[in-house]
Design an enzyme around this catalytic site. Structure first.
Site, short mmCIF file in Angstrom:
data_model
loop_
_atom_site.label_atom_id
_atom_site.label_comp_id
_atom_site.label_asym_id
_atom_site.label_seq_id
_atom_site.Cartn_x
_atom_site.Cartn_y
_atom_site.Cartn_z
N GLU A 51 -11.16 -0.95 -3.34
CA GLU A 51 -10.46 -0.21 -2.29
C GLU A 51 -9.32 0.58 -2.92
O GLU A 51 -9.19 0.65 -4.14
CB GLU A 51 -9.90 -1.20 -1.25
CG GLU A 51 -8.94 -2.23 -1.84
CD GLU A 51 -8.63 -3.38 -0.91
OE1 GLU A 51 -9.34 -3.56 0.08
OE2 GLU A 51 -7.67 -4.13 -1.20
N ASP A 62 0.82 -1.22 0.00
CA ASP A 62 0.00 0.00 0.00
C ASP A 62 0.85 1.27 0.00
O ASP A 62 0.61 2.20 0.78
CB ASP A 62 -0.92 0.04 1.23
CG ASP A 62 -1.65 -1.27 1.49
OD1 ASP A 62 -1.91 -2.00 0.53
OD2 ASP A 62 -1.96 -1.54 2.67
#
Length: 321
Positions: free
Chosen positions: A203, A33
């Protein structure tokens, strides 16, 4: 350019050469991420420490003058500084404002409105921290429009307005941050959290502007699987509407799988773009075995993003002037 000296095994010889590419992954360790930023004369990457949720109790950061040499900054923010956070520290988004650095993060992986956690904010006087809790409580601790309060991204529009774009569980919201980042100002119609979920969204939202148009990007698929990927849309406003165009980042079975949850780097004063993302090395079965990588992102004549080729070589050195 990085110069490295290597000893030739068994020969006692040494050679000095110039490393022209950063190489993927860009630094060692299990990290996912990643958000990339430019602060002063350094590039910064802020990733999630990729481990079981109960071990995700801190953030590390990495800085570089040229995208090749990376320096690790350990534990710039931990649960010791965030009293309401205990696990699952995720997906940082860091932005400089008025000489301070604001670090937005997700914590605790809450599953409903009764659990403590959500999206928090920390602050520091330098990009390496140490960061301290800014609010003493989550900035968002409830589900709005069905969006789990995770995967936050702070976007500064051309008019100076800061937005928080976030959301898991296949829903994405956008909200107008107050100038001091302590909360939100409603939109003119009185709504605080507007849903901007495009088709296929799961997401990991990200937004940038190029040639006056808003590029909205997100991750699709399951993060533990090989088909995790990134898709995008283009609109004339940060509020959309966003119509899915297609995937631009995904696995290459000869290189790596699970390529997703990314950010984008524009080289200052150039129309040169890179995508920073995580992927799973070939042969790795553990869902948390993810590494941070960087590759070139290009556009065609109409401004559409070309499919990214994921590589082992990475990107060339770009010292900041």
């Amino acid at each position: 350019m990085q110069r490295a000296k290597w000893a030739c095994a068994g020969l006692g010889l040494a050679a000095t050469f110039t490393l022209l590419q950063a190489g993927n992954p860009v630094f060692p360790g299990w990290y996912a991420d990643p958000e990339v930023a430019v602060f002063g004369k350094e590039y910064w990457i802020y990733p999630t420490y990729s481990a079981p949720y109960d071990q995700q109790t801190f953030f590390d950061a990495f800085s570089s003058p040229d995208l090749v040499n990376w320096k690790k900054h350990s534990r710039i923010l931990t649960t010791n500084e965030i009293k309401w956070a205990r696990r699952a520290l995720w997906a940082p988004s860091v932005i400089e404002k008025d000489g301070r650095y604001f670090f937005f993060f997700g914590a605790n992986d809450i599953q409903n409105d009764r659990q403590l956690g959500g999206i928090g904010v920390a602050v520091a006087d330098q990009p390496a921290g140490p960061f301290k809790d800014y609010l003493g409580k989550p900035l968002i601790d409830k589900f709005h429009n069905g969006a789990q309060p995770i995967d936050q991204f702070v976007f500064k529009d051309r008019d100076g307005q800061y937005y928080l774009i976030y959301g898991g569980w296949r829903h994405c919201n956008i909200a107008r941050l107050k100038p001091d980042f302590t909360g939100f100002d409603p939109f003119p119609d009185g709504v605080v959290f507007k849903e901007i979920t495009p088709q296929g969204y799961v997401e990991g939202p990200f937004m940038f502007i190029r040639n006056g148009r808003y590029y909205f990007m997100w991750s699709e698929g399951g993060w533990t699987g090989p088909n995790y990927s990134v898709a995008y849309a283009i609109a004339d406003s940060p509020l959309g509407p966003f119509q899915r165009i297609g995937k631009i980042l995904q696995q290459d079975p000869t290189v790596a799988t699970g390529a997703g949850h990314h950010s984008v780097l524009k080289i200052p004063n150039q129309d040169t773009w890179y995508i920073v993302y995580h992927r799973r090395p070939l042969g790795e079965k553990d869902g948390n075995h993810r590494v941070t990588c960087m590759d070139r992102m290009e556009f065609d004549e109409q401004g559409f993003i070309k499919p990214v080729k994921i590589t082992f070589d990475g990107v060339p050195a770009h010292p900041l002037k």
